[in-house]
Design an enzyme around this catalytic site. Structure first.
Site, PDB file in Angstrom:
ATOM      1  N   TYR A  36       0.838  -1.209   0.000  1.00 21.97           N
ATOM      2  CA  TYR A  36       0.000   0.000   0.000  1.00 21.97           C
ATOM      3  C   TYR A  36       0.872   1.258   0.000  1.00 21.97           C
ATOM      4  CZ  TYR A  36      -2.944   3.763   1.752  1.00 21.97           C
ATOM      5  OH  TYR A  36      -3.565   4.977   1.912  1.00 21.97           O
ATOM      6  N   PRO A  89       0.802  15.129   1.670  1.00 26.16           N
ATOM      7  CA  PRO A  89      -0.338  14.509   2.359  1.00 26.16           C
ATOM      8  C   PRO A  89      -0.352  13.002   2.108  1.00 26.16           C
ATOM      9  CG  PRO A  89      -1.075  15.647   0.370  1.00 26.16           C
ATOM     10  CD  PRO A  89       0.388  15.975   0.532  1.00 26.16           C
ATOM     11  N   SER A 118      -3.330  14.991   5.276  1.00 29.76           N
ATOM     12  CA  SER A 118      -4.316  14.370   4.384  1.00 29.76           C
ATOM     13  C   SER A 118      -5.713  14.430   4.978  1.00 29.76           C
ATOM     14  CB  SER A 118      -3.930  12.908   4.148  1.00 29.76           C
ATOM     15  OG  SER A 118      -5.004  12.216   3.550  1.00 29.76           O
ATOM     16  N   TYR A 146     -10.046  16.188  -0.610  1.00 38.35           N
ATOM     17  CA  TYR A 146     -10.663  15.680  -1.834  1.00 38.35           C
ATOM     18  C   TYR A 146     -12.040  16.308  -1.881  1.00 38.35           C
ATOM     19  CZ  TYR A 146      -7.050  12.088  -2.227  1.00 38.35           C
ATOM     20  OH  TYR A 146      -5.859  11.442  -2.368  1.00 38.35           O
ATOM     21  N   THR A 172      -6.785  18.123  -3.981  1.00 39.44           N
ATOM     22  CA  THR A 172      -6.162  17.136  -4.869  1.00 39.44           C
ATOM     23  C   THR A 172      -7.114  16.848  -6.019  1.00 39.44           C
ATOM     24  OG1 THR A 172      -4.930  16.210  -3.039  1.00 39.44           O
ATOM     25  CG2 THR A 172      -5.192  14.797  -4.967  1.00 39.44           C
ATOM     26  N   LYS A 246      -3.475  20.346  -6.277  1.00 36.69           N
ATOM     27  CA  LYS A 246      -2.420  19.317  -6.320  1.00 36.69           C
ATOM     28  C   LYS A 246      -2.761  18.297  -7.403  1.00 36.69           C
ATOM     29  CE  LYS A 246      -0.204  15.778  -3.385  1.00 36.69           C
ATOM     30  NZ  LYS A 246      -0.807  14.488  -3.707  1.00 36.69           N
ATOM     31  N   SER A 268       2.239  17.119  -9.645  1.00 37.06           N
ATOM     32  CA  SER A 268       2.299  15.817  -8.968  1.00 37.06           C
ATOM     33  C   SER A 268       1.605  14.777  -9.821  1.00 37.06           C
ATOM     34  CB  SER A 268       1.576  15.920  -7.609  1.00 37.06           C
ATOM     35  OG  SER A 268       1.477  14.654  -6.987  1.00 37.06           O
ATOM     36  N   HIS A 270       0.838  12.034  -8.106  1.00 38.26           N
ATOM     37  CA  HIS A 270       0.382  11.248  -6.962  1.00 38.26           C
ATOM     38  C   HIS A 270       1.421  10.154  -6.627  1.00 38.26           C
ATOM     39  CE1 HIS A 270      -3.647  11.390  -4.891  1.00 38.26           C
ATOM     40  NE2 HIS A 270      -3.132  10.355  -4.258  1.00 38.26           N
ATOM     41  N   GLY A 302       7.164  13.798  -5.955  1.00 38.76           N
ATOM     42  CA  GLY A 302       7.331  12.554  -6.701  1.00 38.76           C
ATOM     43  C   GLY A 302       8.794  12.186  -6.839  1.00 38.76           C
TER      44      GLY A 302
END
Ligand code: FMN
Length: 376
Positions: A36, A89, A118, A146, A172, A246, A268, A270, A302
């Site tokens: 994960y 985050p 986050s 989000y 994001t 983001k 980003s 992600h 990243g």
């Protein structure tokens, strides 16, 4: 996964780099949590490209410059901060260590690093703010969002973040749906029931729509709640905090973000967790910087694993950088001490890289790229 009875809080011997932290964290974390944290989308092309891209940019030092009085300080959203490194985050940090986001917050504040909490944190945002804000030499404290279909809940969440003292919101925009995270699925990762997004407790998730034959669950249901440009105006209407976007990678989107009132953008992908085969962020950054043309800060994340990577990002026009997985590795290895060590290493390496390339301040960073790398 570490349990509260065996809480790792001291640094393992021989860990002197972020790569060492990663290798050690692999031993500490169980296979599914590792997948994960460290996995990416699909074939993980973008995941690997991110780190490789920073490595392949070459530095060309200048020598014998006057460097005394040099520093790493940067300006961001109208304030000066000790250095340009922020913690990205990252959801559910309790998976790494029982002290979770509190440990990350403590370490970030002590090391002058920024913290972006986050939405899916496993610690209350008010507790994190109470940990960070009293530290005089801290970095910026931002809250990531989000877009939630339950707008009433989202408004309350934004108001809570504002009241707690968060200084900016980071929306994001690159993950309206989760990427195809094959490694995670192969490993059978399931989030334990007792590790939850505590700040989202009480929100109403929309019931799945009943679809007609031929309709798509993704496009005819989930995507009806995905963020669009109009939502930026709504978000700005409910808060006085600056809003950064983001996951902006196209120069035209960066311009549109600013036209919609965004206070900055974060380049980003992600961390390679959403759309695989996107270019590395180091390759995307220069065109976004060019499009934004100094009108707002452009941050990048990243694959940043070295102080030299931070210097290169600044040389390509970034205003600051965010670091993701290495923070989770430090957290898993030694809680707050581990995160502090990761951030200390990056900051020390940045200072060394500046001194060795002849940079007194980060404004001089652009001159450090070799001619081949400055054309990238
Ligand atoms: C385990 C994990 C959880 C993440 N959770 C979030 C999140 O909740 N919100 C978000 O905007 N990005 C999230 N990200 C992406 C990071 O913010 C960041 O973009 C990425 O990790 C940077 O790449 P790096 O890990 O190579 O430094 C997550 C990344 C990881 C590894």
């Amino acid at each position: 996964m570490s349990s509260a009875s065996t809480v790792p809080q001291t640094l393992p011997d021989g860990v002197v780099s972020l790569a060492d932290h990663e290798s050690h964290a692999r031993l500490v974390l169980d296979d599914a949590v590792w997948a994960y944290f460290n996995g990416g989308a699909a074939d993980e092309i973008t995941l690997h490209a991110n780190a490789r891209a920073w490595q392949t940019i070459e530095l060309l030092p200048r020598v014998m410059r006057q460097l005394s009085g040099g520093h790493t300080r940067v300006n961001l959203l109208g304030r000066e901060w000790p250095h340009p490194i922020l913690v990205a985050p990252m959801a559910y940090q309790r998976l790494a260590h029982p002290h979770a986001e509190q440990a990350t917050a403590l370490a970030a504040a002590a090391l002058g690093a920024g913290l972006v909490l986050s939405t899916q944190a496993s610690t209350l945002l008010e507790d994190v703010a109470r940990t960070v804000l009293p530290e005089p030499d801290r970095g910026p404290l931002w809250f990531q969002l989000y877009l939630l279909p339950d707008r009433g809940f989202m408004k309350t969440l934004v108001q809570r973040a504002e009241a707690a003292g968060f200084e900016a919101l980071v929306l994001t925009v690159d993950a309206p749906v989760q990427g195809a995270r094959d490694r995670e699925r192969r490993a059978g990762f399931r989030r334990p029931a007792d590790i939850t997004a505590v700040n989202l407790a009480g929100r109403v998730a929309p019931a799945p729509l009943s679809l007609r034959p031929g309709q798509s669950r993704l496009f005819d249901d989930l995507m009806t709640h995905a963020p669009t440009w109009d939502d930026i105006a709504w978000l700005r209407s409910i808060t006085n905090l600056p809003v950064l976007l983001k996951g902006v990678v196209h120069p035209d989107d960066a311009r549109q973000a600013l036209d919609c009132g965004a206070a900055g953008v974060i380049v980003s992908n992600h961390g390679g967790r959403t759309l695989d085969t996107m270019p590395a962020t180091a390759a995307l950054l220069p065109r976004v910087v060019q499009a934004v043309a100094g009108d707002a800060p452009v941050l990048v994340d990243g694959g940043i694993r070295r102080g030299t990577d931070v210097l290169k990002a600044m040389a390509l026009g970034a205003s600051a950088v965010l670091v993701g997985r290495p923070v989770l590795h430090g957290l898993a290895n030694a809680g707050a001490t581990g995160v502090a060590h990761v951030l200390r290493l990056l900051r020390d390496e940045l200072e060394i890289a500046m001194a060795l390339t002849g940079c007194r301040t980060l404004r001089d960073a652009a001159s450090t790229l070799s001619p081949a790398s400055s054309r990238c």
